[in-house]
Write an enzyme that holds these catalytic residues in place. Structure first.
Site, PDB file in Angstrom:
ATOM      1  N   ASP A 277       0.821  -1.225   0.000  1.00 28.91           N
ATOM      2  CA  ASP A 277       0.000   0.000   0.000  1.00 28.91           C
ATOM      3  C   ASP A 277       0.851   1.271   0.000  1.00 28.91           C
ATOM      4  OD1 ASP A 277       1.067  -0.006   2.497  1.00 28.91           O
ATOM      5  OD2 ASP A 277      -0.829   0.169   3.580  1.00 28.91           O
TER       6      ASP A 277
ATOM      7  N   HIS B 207      18.567  27.149   4.742  1.00 34.16           N
ATOM      8  CA  HIS B 207      18.130  28.249   3.873  1.00 34.16           C
ATOM      9  C   HIS B 207      18.270  29.603   4.579  1.00 34.16           C
ATOM     10  CE1 HIS B 207      15.984  30.435   0.872  1.00 34.16           C
ATOM     11  NE2 HIS B 207      14.940  30.648   1.651  1.00 34.16           N
TER      12      HIS B 207
ATOM     13  N   LYS C 104      15.656  40.132  -7.520  1.00 35.19           N
ATOM     14  CA  LYS C 104      14.743  39.144  -8.119  1.00 35.19           C
ATOM     15  C   LYS C 104      13.393  39.155  -7.423  1.00 35.19           C
ATOM     16  CE  LYS C 104      14.361  34.773  -6.472  1.00 35.19           C
ATOM     17  NZ  LYS C 104      14.760  33.433  -6.034  1.00 35.19           N
TER      18      LYS C 104
END
Ligand code: R5P
Length: 312
Positions: A36, A129, A191
């Site tokens: 599964d 990050h 950006k």
């Protein structure tokens, strides 16, 4: 030292490198899938009384990697590990660290909680990050950096007339570190992200004219950010054949094609994630095995990581 090194399946080459550096074989384990699609893990060797280090970047497919990490941690805890440290060289969901529009999840916080809930008592991460993510973890975190190693590798490609370029405002601090280590000036691309795959650029701040651009980021995902940065520095008069470096080479979607069209002199990255040698870009990939092994060695002897030669 009574240490066990357990590797998930996300980055076997890095696991082998850490194991080699430590002179410690990987703990035998089974990772399988039920019909599964449920994952099932089992440790085939005892870890009772050992300091267990589970090496598993949350590499794509990120949810699979994350659940594997949690199951390996839970299995180790239940098998009597004396302590449990997750070595997560790439931490996915890091960019979902706030609610930008409302009615969104702060997924980075939830994922940090999930890792701790599985029994992990300490995390070793690489180039998160943002460093504010350290505060998202309920556990202590050792935050290592690949930047000094990447900067050393970049010296082969970046002559004195080069400029370090931050491809967006979020990368400014990172670019400052590279610029400091390499003694180069820096510039910043302004950006704006318009969708998960597309970005647009408002301009370049700093002098790139006549210089070789060395564009640095924490991660390259779809390559949209790098593509936009390359186009804008070329439009601002930089030399062609840019050099690009990032700690985490996700290279998903059309990234390889995109980067392939940019005429890069070199792509340099770390092996926090598995990078296929067949991708055609011929990246220079810096092995973080020695860095992670040294961190594990020091932590297992209660030694400070502050004096590590490669600490960022
Ligand atoms: C953004 O804040 C990150 O630092 C990277 O610039 C970005 O996530 C890279 O994504 P992509 O390669 O898809 O533009």
């Amino acid at each position: 030292m009574s240490v066990a090194l357990v590797a998930g399946s996300a980055n076997p080459a890095l696991a082998d490198s850490v194991s080699r550096e430590l002179g410690l074989p990987l703990t035998q384990r089974v990772i399988e899938r039920f019909p599964d699609t449920e994952l099932h893990v089992e440790l085939l060797e005892s870890v009772r009384g050992k300091d267990v280090y589970i090496l598993q970047p949350t590499a794509p497919p990120v949810n699979e990697s994350l659940v594997e990490l949690a199951l390996l941690a839970d299995a180790s805890r239940r098998a009597g590990a004396a302590s449990l440290t997750a070595v997560v060289p790439y931490f996915a969901y890091a960019r979902q660290d706030r609610r930008a529009k409302g009615r969104e999840s702060v997924a980075a916080r939830l994922v940090a909680d999930l890792i701790a809930t599985s029994g992990v008592q300490k995390v070793i991460a690489v180039d998160l990050h943002t460093s504010t993510l350290e505060g998202f973890f309920p556990t202590p975190i050792e935050h290592l950096s690949a930047v000094p190693l990447l900067a050393a590798a970049l010296r082969h490609y970046a002559e004195s007339a080069a400029v370090i370029v931050a491809p967006d405002l979020g990368a400014v601090k990172l670019a400052e570190r590279y610029a400091g280590l390499m003694g180069l000036p820096m510039a910043v691309v302004h950006k704006m992200r318009v969708s998960p795959e597309a970005v647009k650029v408002a301009g370049v701040v700093g002098d790139v004219a006549g210089r070789t651009p060395v564009i640095v980021d924490d991660m390259i995902s779809t390559g949209g950010t790098i593509e936009a940065a390359v186009q804008s520095v070329l439009a601002a008069g930089s030399r062609p054949e840019p050099v690009v470096a990032a700690s985490h080479l996700l290279l998903v979607g059309r990234c390889v094609e995109r980067l392939g069209d940019l005429g890069l002199r070199r792509l340099v990255g770390a092996n926090t994630l598995p990078v296929s040698i067949d991708i055609g870009l011929h990246p220079e990939v810096v092995d973080l095995g020695p860095l992670l092994a040294e961190a594990i060695r020091r932590l297992s002897c209660d030694q400070s990581l502050a004096e590590m030669a490669w600490r960022g």
